[in-house]
Design an enzyme around this catalytic site. Sequence first.
Site, mmCIF file in Angstrom:
data_model
loop_
_atom_site.group_PDB
_atom_site.id
_atom_site.type_symbol
_atom_site.label_atom_id
_atom_site.label_comp_id
_atom_site.label_asym_id
_atom_site.label_seq_id
_atom_site.Cartn_x
_atom_site.Cartn_y
_atom_site.Cartn_z
ATOM 1 N N GLU A 150 44.620 32.790 51.566
ATOM 2 C CA GLU A 150 43.378 32.516 52.307
ATOM 3 C C GLU A 150 43.611 32.354 53.801
ATOM 4 O OE1 GLU A 150 44.241 31.277 49.445
ATOM 5 O OE2 GLU A 150 42.519 31.057 48.122
ATOM 6 N N GLY A 192 41.521 32.674 44.928
ATOM 7 C CA GLY A 192 40.730 32.085 43.854
ATOM 8 C C GLY A 192 41.247 32.455 42.485
ATOM 9 N N GLU A 223 43.921 30.013 41.857
ATOM 10 C CA GLU A 223 43.273 28.701 41.689
ATOM 11 C C GLU A 223 42.650 28.592 40.304
ATOM 12 O OE1 GLU A 223 41.089 29.173 45.512
ATOM 13 O OE2 GLU A 223 41.595 27.064 45.750
ATOM 14 N N ALA A 251 38.674 35.636 45.477
ATOM 15 C CA ALA A 251 37.217 35.748 45.605
ATOM 16 C C ALA A 251 36.917 37.133 46.165
ATOM 17 C CB ALA A 251 36.713 34.670 46.574
HETATM 18 N N1 T1G Z 1 37.782 41.148 47.702
HETATM 19 C C1 T1G Z 1 37.172 42.370 47.833
HETATM 20 N N2 T1G Z 1 37.839 43.545 47.869
HETATM 21 C C2 T1G Z 1 39.180 43.482 47.787
HETATM 22 C C3 T1G Z 1 39.876 42.265 47.645
HETATM 23 C C4 T1G Z 1 39.113 41.060 47.611
HETATM 24 N N3 T1G Z 1 39.699 39.853 47.449
HETATM 25 N N4 T1G Z 1 41.211 42.546 47.602
HETATM 26 C C5 T1G Z 1 41.324 43.881 47.680
HETATM 27 N N5 T1G Z 1 40.119 44.443 47.788
HETATM 28 C C6 T1G Z 1 39.835 45.889 47.867
HETATM 29 C C7 T1G Z 1 40.374 46.501 49.144
HETATM 30 O O1 T1G Z 1 39.427 46.371 50.189
HETATM 31 C C8 T1G Z 1 40.569 47.946 48.717
HETATM 32 O O2 T1G Z 1 39.288 48.533 48.704
HETATM 33 C C9 T1G Z 1 41.020 47.819 47.264
HETATM 34 O O3 T1G Z 1 40.565 46.530 46.812
HETATM 35 C C10 T1G Z 1 42.537 47.900 47.102
HETATM 36 O O4 T1G Z 1 43.069 46.922 47.996
HETATM 37 C C11 T1G Z 1 37.987 30.747 46.807
HETATM 38 C C12 T1G Z 1 38.036 31.926 49.176
HETATM 39 C C13 T1G Z 1 45.474 42.458 45.868
HETATM 40 C C14 T1G Z 1 47.648 42.605 47.118
HETATM 41 O O5 T1G Z 1 43.160 37.625 50.235
HETATM 42 O O6 T1G Z 1 46.001 41.163 49.269
HETATM 43 O O7 T1G Z 1 40.020 33.801 47.086
HETATM 44 O O8 T1G Z 1 39.752 50.354 50.364
HETATM 45 O O9 T1G Z 1 44.278 48.570 49.461
HETATM 46 O O10 T1G Z 1 47.623 47.471 48.772
HETATM 47 O O11 T1G Z 1 40.043 29.990 47.612
HETATM 48 O O12 T1G Z 1 44.309 43.938 48.056
HETATM 49 O O13 T1G Z 1 39.966 50.797 47.897
HETATM 50 O O14 T1G Z 1 37.693 50.436 48.936
HETATM 51 O O15 T1G Z 1 44.788 46.079 49.574
HETATM 52 O O16 T1G Z 1 47.483 47.477 46.208
HETATM 53 C C15 T1G Z 1 41.931 35.728 48.659
HETATM 54 C C16 T1G Z 1 43.352 40.252 49.227
HETATM 55 C C17 T1G Z 1 40.483 35.976 48.872
HETATM 56 C C18 T1G Z 1 43.800 39.023 48.438
HETATM 57 C C19 T1G Z 1 46.403 44.674 46.443
HETATM 58 N N6 T1G Z 1 42.591 36.928 48.191
HETATM 59 N N7 T1G Z 1 43.847 41.488 48.643
HETATM 60 O O17 T1G Z 1 46.988 45.407 47.521
HETATM 61 O O18 T1G Z 1 45.444 47.429 47.534
HETATM 62 S S1 T1G Z 1 39.663 34.534 49.504
HETATM 63 C C20 T1G Z 1 43.148 37.810 49.052
HETATM 64 C C21 T1G Z 1 45.163 41.853 48.758
HETATM 65 C C22 T1G Z 1 39.695 33.453 48.189
HETATM 66 C C23 T1G Z 1 39.335 31.166 47.262
HETATM 67 C C24 T1G Z 1 39.323 32.017 48.482
HETATM 68 C C25 T1G Z 1 45.498 43.218 48.240
HETATM 69 C C26 T1G Z 1 46.257 43.209 46.910
HETATM 70 P P1 T1G Z 1 39.168 50.154 48.987
HETATM 71 P P2 T1G Z 1 44.428 47.266 48.756
HETATM 72 P P3 T1G Z 1 46.971 47.007 47.504
#
Ligand code: T1G
Length: 704
Positions: free
Chosen positions: A122, A99, A102, A60
């Site tokens: 999450e 998500g 999922e 998400a």
């Molecule tokens: N939402 C918004 N921005 C995100 C994002 C996300 N989920 N993931 C990464 N970014 C942005 C980050 O801030 C950065 O921005 C750029 O992308 C590169 O990220 C319903 C509720 C995918 C392994 O927790 O683990 O789904 O600084 O520097 O090192 O059940 O990003 O460039 O402006 O980390 O190559 C669950 C979070 C959400 C995954 C890539 N998902 N992201 O790593 O790049 S909650 C997560 C990561 C959810 C559902 C629930 C990593 C990555 P900027 P980065 P990276």
Amino acid sequence: MTVRYELVNEIGVITIDNPPVNALSQAVREGLKNAIEGAKFDSSKALLILCTGRTFIAGADISEFGQLPKEPSLPSVLSAIENSEKPVIAALHGSALGGGFELALACHYRCAIPTAEVGLPEVTLGLLPGAGGTQRVPRLAGVEAALDLITSGAPIVAEKAQQLSLIDKVLEGDLQEVALGYAKALVASGAQPRRVRDITIDPATVADDLFVSYRSKLKKRARGQLAPQHIVSCIEAAAKGSFDQGLQTERALFIECRESEQSAAMRHMFFAERNASKVEGLPKETANREVRSVAVIGGGTMGGGIAMCFANAGIPVKLLEISDEALQRGLQLIAKNYGVSVKRGKLTEADAAARQRLITGTTLYADLADCDLVIEAVFESIEVKKEVFTKLDGVCKQKAILATNTSYLDVDAIAAVTSRPEDVIGLHFFSPANVMKLLEIIRGDKTSDEVLATSMSIAKKIQKVPVLSRVCFGFIGNRMLRQYTRETQLCLIEGSSPEQIDRVMVDWGMAMGPLAVGDLAGLDIGYKARQALSDEEKGEPKTYCIADTLAEMGRLGQKTGAGYYRYDPETRARSSDPEVLKIIEAEAHKQGVTRREISNDEILKRLTLALINEGFKILEEGIAQRPGDIDAVYVFGYGFPPYRGGPMFYADQLGLKNVYEMICAYRDKHGELYWTPSALLKELVQEEITLAQWVSDRSLPFRQ
Ligand code: T1G
């Protein structure tokens, strides 16, 4: 177009293109829902969902949390996919997380290229999978695997996911090509929609005490955290009830987590960690220098750990010591550390050996002539460091970056002894350097943009969280730690005990109590640092006399078997020592302090408010770029609980007006020396602005 749809022969291909990580923004959700609905009426026999760019959907859009939810909701999109009459296939690459995974689980079939990984992280955001992940994973992979995957939040590689039946095929080759081939084969075989929701879990396959024992394990591993316990409840519901009932449980507990302060704090830390490496005002086109070889001066605990950081990233390192005997000791310490990692199963023998081979030793400065980056990690004495930098200036090639690992000394004074202050920077690692993620990057007055940009990049390459600091005594972390330590010592001499102070802070969420940390690091470190200060710089004796007395008695902490506590020589298990209370009482008497009962609440307030007030002063002086940077320092360097978001986020949650009033009350009670409220804090309270608002509005006072 964020979501494209095209018919490729008989396959309806849905392509998502939402850089940087294809997060499930409102536009993506709407595009997906429209594509699924639209495909009902065309000649497609099956649907294929894949993404462009570096990864399948990574979850998400975290930046949307805290805002009003926008339709269509993710669960409604996933039920449209799952209820499709045509088989829907997900094709995974990169990191299919949260998500995103999922969504793949709501599809009827899943394929992936070998380098893909899947996960439900999450829990690292204080959340739980809120779109069916806690109900579908146990139905495919089993209850125990679901508990491990979802409470850890750790990703697993495609092959492992296939072994757990979470994906069906691992396919070599171009993603779109092999995925299309797989979809066509499914159509040719007459495959029908296969819904995970229809799988039932046989309760007999689940051990009665599984959930109880898992909860107690999490009480230790994820102490104080809400989401992990709720994840167990969701998976228990999956094991014991219908899919729809389980979905309702998941939804209710997801909303509770999403609205919790813990999740707000952990989502703040997600962005704080990533923003910390962004340097305000640094031109985007600033070049980076190549760092192909590194040298570390000093093979002690710090130097050895620093050398390992670079070897672990595949960068050759030369370790320099003053004598062969000292050098061998340093190399043996490194070998021992790698041996521990192998014993713990964190590294294979081969990997450890390969990394160790990247570290070579020398006692000759001339051998450092061609290194791109040299990091000095010698004794914390300005004289010794100036001597080292004078030598480096004479030996190292032009454009070599000369870094000091000093934890609080003046980087500008060190740079001034060289002919190239623009190439000098502070790289402050935290012990143990090969483990702790924080790296404070200290920008000297003359440090060039190029050296700063290169330092930020190399920090990320060695898997550190870099935080920029200007020069001041103690930079960000140790400057704040001095106030935290001061209040710890004052609470101790005024009436508390090591056990009470440590217990208060650990129960509140700190990884360790301040006295136990002192014993771990060694009381001689603070003692030696104080010896280098004038009486005036040291402050009131009652703020350090206990620590000095213990050090002078040879009670240096774990390394001597006794400090604030006693330590078992074998297991290093900690126990109280009545001797210490006598020492404290004797020091109180000497300092004319009448001891009194001190409440847990007073201890917690004094220690946390001391941190917060100093953090505000660091911001107003422009030492740190932003509050989130200070939070990153404390969470990644000092064991501050991520679910409280760091000292500055925590101040906002307490309410700045409350923080200010409590600090003023302590000033009235204990005096202005320690409790003068920060001018920035006072300003924000008068303007009724939160720190979060201050960060987002550059026109506000004290913005650098
Ligand atoms: N939402 C918004 N921005 C995100 C994002 C996300 N989920 N993931 C990464 N970014 C942005 C980050 O801030 C950065 O921005 C750029 O992308 C590169 O990220 C319903 C509720 C995918 C392994 O927790 O683990 O789904 O600084 O520097 O090192 O059940 O990003 O460039 O402006 O980390 O190559 C669950 C979070 C959400 C995954 C890539 N998902 N992201 O790593 O790049 S909650 C997560 C990561 C959810 C559902 C629930 C990593 C990555 P900027 P980065 P990276």
